[in-house]
Design a protein around this motif. Structure first.
Motif, PDB file in Angstrom:
ATOM      1  N   LYS A  48      19.062  23.482  28.154  1.00 33.03           N
ATOM      2  CA  LYS A  48      18.179  22.319  28.263  1.00 33.03           C
ATOM      3  C   LYS A  48      18.017  21.589  26.938  1.00 33.03           C
ATOM      4  N   LYS A  49      18.713  22.053  25.916  1.00 37.19           N
ATOM      5  CA  LYS A  49      18.614  21.448  24.578  1.00 37.19           C
ATOM      6  C   LYS A  49      19.645  20.342  24.411  1.00 37.19           C
ATOM      7  N   TRP A  50      19.202  19.215  23.852  1.00 38.86           N
ATOM      8  CA  TRP A  50      20.077  18.084  23.537  1.00 38.86           C
ATOM      9  C   TRP A  50      20.530  18.203  22.096  1.00 38.86           C
ATOM     10  N   ILE A  51      21.822  17.990  21.878  1.00 36.07           N
ATOM     11  CA  ILE A  51      22.390  18.144  20.539  1.00 36.07           C
ATOM     12  C   ILE A  51      23.066  16.832  20.141  1.00 36.07           C
ATOM     13  N   PHE A  52      22.618  16.302  19.008  1.00 43.81           N
ATOM     14  CA  PHE A  52      23.162  15.069  18.456  1.00 43.81           C
ATOM     15  C   PHE A  52      24.043  15.464  17.274  1.00 43.81           C
ATOM     16  N   ILE A  53      25.298  15.055  17.333  1.00 44.21           N
ATOM     17  CA  ILE A  53      26.294  15.585  16.401  1.00 44.21           C
ATOM     18  C   ILE A  53      26.933  14.480  15.568  1.00 44.21           C
ATOM     19  N   GLU A  54      26.947  14.715  14.269  1.00 48.17           N
ATOM     20  CA  GLU A  54      27.657  13.858  13.323  1.00 48.17           C
ATOM     21  C   GLU A  54      28.985  14.540  13.005  1.00 48.17           C
ATOM     22  N   VAL A  55      30.079  13.818  13.164  1.00 45.95           N
ATOM     23  CA  VAL A  55      31.404  14.357  12.859  1.00 45.95           C
ATOM     24  C   VAL A  55      31.889  13.701  11.568  1.00 45.95           C
ATOM     25  N   LYS A  56      32.264  14.539  10.609  1.00 47.12           N
ATOM     26  CA  LYS A  56      32.796  14.039   9.342  1.00 47.12           C
ATOM     27  C   LYS A  56      34.179  14.628   9.116  1.00 47.12           C
ATOM     28  N   TYR A  57      35.103  13.777   8.702  1.00 45.46           N
ATOM     29  CA  TYR A  57      36.473  14.210   8.444  1.00 45.46           C
ATOM     30  C   TYR A  57      36.881  13.806   7.030  1.00 45.46           C
ATOM     31  N   ARG A  58      37.530  14.722   6.348  1.00 44.88           N
ATOM     32  CA  ARG A  58      38.159  14.436   5.065  1.00 44.88           C
ATOM     33  C   ARG A  58      39.524  15.115   5.067  1.00 44.88           C
ATOM     34  N   GLN A  74      22.620   8.139   6.281  1.00 42.89           N
ATOM     35  CA  GLN A  74      23.270   8.462   7.553  1.00 42.89           C
ATOM     36  C   GLN A  74      22.402   9.390   8.381  1.00 42.89           C
ATOM     37  N   ILE A  75      21.788  10.353   7.731  1.00 39.32           N
ATOM     38  CA  ILE A  75      20.910  11.281   8.436  1.00 39.32           C
ATOM     39  C   ILE A  75      19.751  10.520   9.070  1.00 39.32           C
ATOM     40  N   CYS A  95      15.595  19.008  20.899  1.00 41.93           N
ATOM     41  CA  CYS A  95      16.883  18.526  20.423  1.00 41.93           C
ATOM     42  C   CYS A  95      17.134  19.120  19.044  1.00 41.93           C
ATOM     43  N   ARG A  96      18.376  19.018  18.636  1.00 41.48           N
ATOM     44  CA  ARG A  96      18.734  19.435  17.282  1.00 41.48           C
ATOM     45  C   ARG A  96      19.868  18.541  16.793  1.00 41.48           C
ATOM     46  N   PHE A  97      20.086  18.611  15.485  1.00 36.41           N
ATOM     47  CA  PHE A  97      21.115  17.807  14.846  1.00 36.41           C
ATOM     48  C   PHE A  97      22.133  18.739  14.211  1.00 36.41           C
ATOM     49  N   ASP A  98      23.370  18.616  14.642  1.00 40.08           N
ATOM     50  CA  ASP A  98      24.468  19.428  14.127  1.00 40.08           C
ATOM     51  C   ASP A  98      25.457  18.535  13.395  1.00 40.08           C
ATOM     52  N   VAL A  99      26.254  19.170  12.552  1.00 40.08           N
ATOM     53  CA  VAL A  99      27.347  18.486  11.874  1.00 40.08           C
ATOM     54  C   VAL A  99      28.621  19.281  12.141  1.00 40.08           C
ATOM     55  N   VAL A 100      29.679  18.562  12.468  1.00 37.78           N
ATOM     56  CA  VAL A 100      30.999  19.172  12.518  1.00 37.78           C
ATOM     57  C   VAL A 100      31.779  18.539  11.370  1.00 37.78           C
ATOM     58  N   ALA A 101      32.053  19.348  10.368  1.00 35.16           N
ATOM     59  CA  ALA A 101      32.779  18.898   9.178  1.00 35.16           C
ATOM     60  C   ALA A 101      34.214  19.391   9.289  1.00 35.16           C
ATOM     61  N   ASP A 106      40.574  22.426   9.068  1.00 35.42           N
ATOM     62  CA  ASP A 106      39.515  23.426   9.018  1.00 35.42           C
ATOM     63  C   ASP A 106      38.232  22.846   9.615  1.00 35.42           C
ATOM     64  N   ILE A 107      37.737  23.427  10.726  1.00 41.30           N
ATOM     65  CA  ILE A 107      36.531  22.942  11.391  1.00 41.30           C
ATOM     66  C   ILE A 107      35.354  23.841  11.024  1.00 41.30           C
ATOM     67  N   ASN A 108      34.289  23.207  10.560  1.00 41.79           N
ATOM     68  CA  ASN A 108      33.066  23.918  10.190  1.00 41.79           C
ATOM     69  C   ASN A 108      31.914  23.307  10.989  1.00 41.79           C
ATOM     70  N   TRP A 109      31.311  24.091  11.876  1.00 41.68           N
ATOM     71  CA  TRP A 109      30.215  23.631  12.732  1.00 41.68           C
ATOM     72  C   TRP A 109      28.907  24.127  12.132  1.00 41.68           C
ATOM     73  N   ILE A 110      28.048  23.209  11.733  1.00 48.63           N
ATOM     74  CA  ILE A 110      26.749  23.564  11.144  1.00 48.63           C
ATOM     75  C   ILE A 110      25.667  23.172  12.144  1.00 48.63           C
ATOM     76  N   THR A 111      25.013  24.186  12.725  1.00 54.62           N
ATOM     77  CA  THR A 111      23.933  23.919  13.665  1.00 54.62           C
ATOM     78  C   THR A 111      22.636  23.698  12.898  1.00 54.62           C
ATOM     79  N   ASN A 112      21.750  22.918  13.489  1.00 52.03           N
ATOM     80  CA  ASN A 112      20.466  22.593  12.831  1.00 52.03           C
ATOM     81  C   ASN A 112      20.680  22.142  11.401  1.00 52.03           C
ATOM     82  N   ALA A 113      21.617  21.232  11.208  1.00 53.02           N
ATOM     83  CA  ALA A 113      22.011  20.812   9.862  1.00 53.02           C
ATOM     84  C   ALA A 113      20.902  20.068   9.124  1.00 53.02           C
ATOM     85  N   PHE A 114      20.049  19.381   9.866  1.00 53.90           N
ATOM     86  CA  PHE A 114      18.928  18.663   9.241  1.00 53.90           C
ATOM     87  C   PHE A 114      17.871  18.398  10.277  1.00 53.90           C
TER      88      PHE A 114
END
Length: 114
Positions: A48-58, A74-75, A95-101, A106-114
């Motif tokens: 039931k949790k909504w997750i808003f995700i920022e995807v960053k690529y380098r 950006q945050i 809800c929570r805010f995650d980042v996929v870097a 190499d994929i790094n998923w950071i949950t509750n990033a901010f």
């Protein structure tokens, strides 16, 4: 029509992030939600949790990599966009805010990033 290189890489990174998150059990809701004051790359559900995700690529981890490419601005824009999305869609849930870097492959998923 061919996308500019920076847009096609961004789209590919979002595609990779989406596939990775779905493999982890998250349910896809929407992508690239844009408002004049902010954008949400991916919206997903986990129960039931909504997750808003920022995807960053380098292309590499040089200069700190993708994770260090996220600014305070950006945050704040992501938070405002998520709040607006939830109000507009009458969502009353956690809800929570995650980042996929993504650095190269190499994929790094950071949950509750901010």
């Amino acid at each position: 029509m061919t996308l500019p290189a920076h847009l096609s890489r961004g789209r590919s990174a979002e595609d990779a992030a989406l596939a990775y998150l779905q493999a982890q059990g998250l349910i896809f809701v929407e992508r690239n939600v844009r408002y004049p004051f902010g954008e949400i790359d991916l919206i997903m559900n986990e129960g039931k949790k909504w997750i808003f995700i920022e995807v960053k690529y380098r292309q590499s981890k040089q200069f700190g990599g993708a994770i260090h490419a996220i600014s305070r601005g950006q945050i704040e824009r992501l938070r405002r966009a998520a709040n607006h999305y939830m109000q507009r869609n009458h969502i009353d849930a956690q809800c929570r805010f995650d980042v996929v870097a993504i650095d190269a492959n190499d994929i790094n998923w950071i949950t509750n990033a901010f």
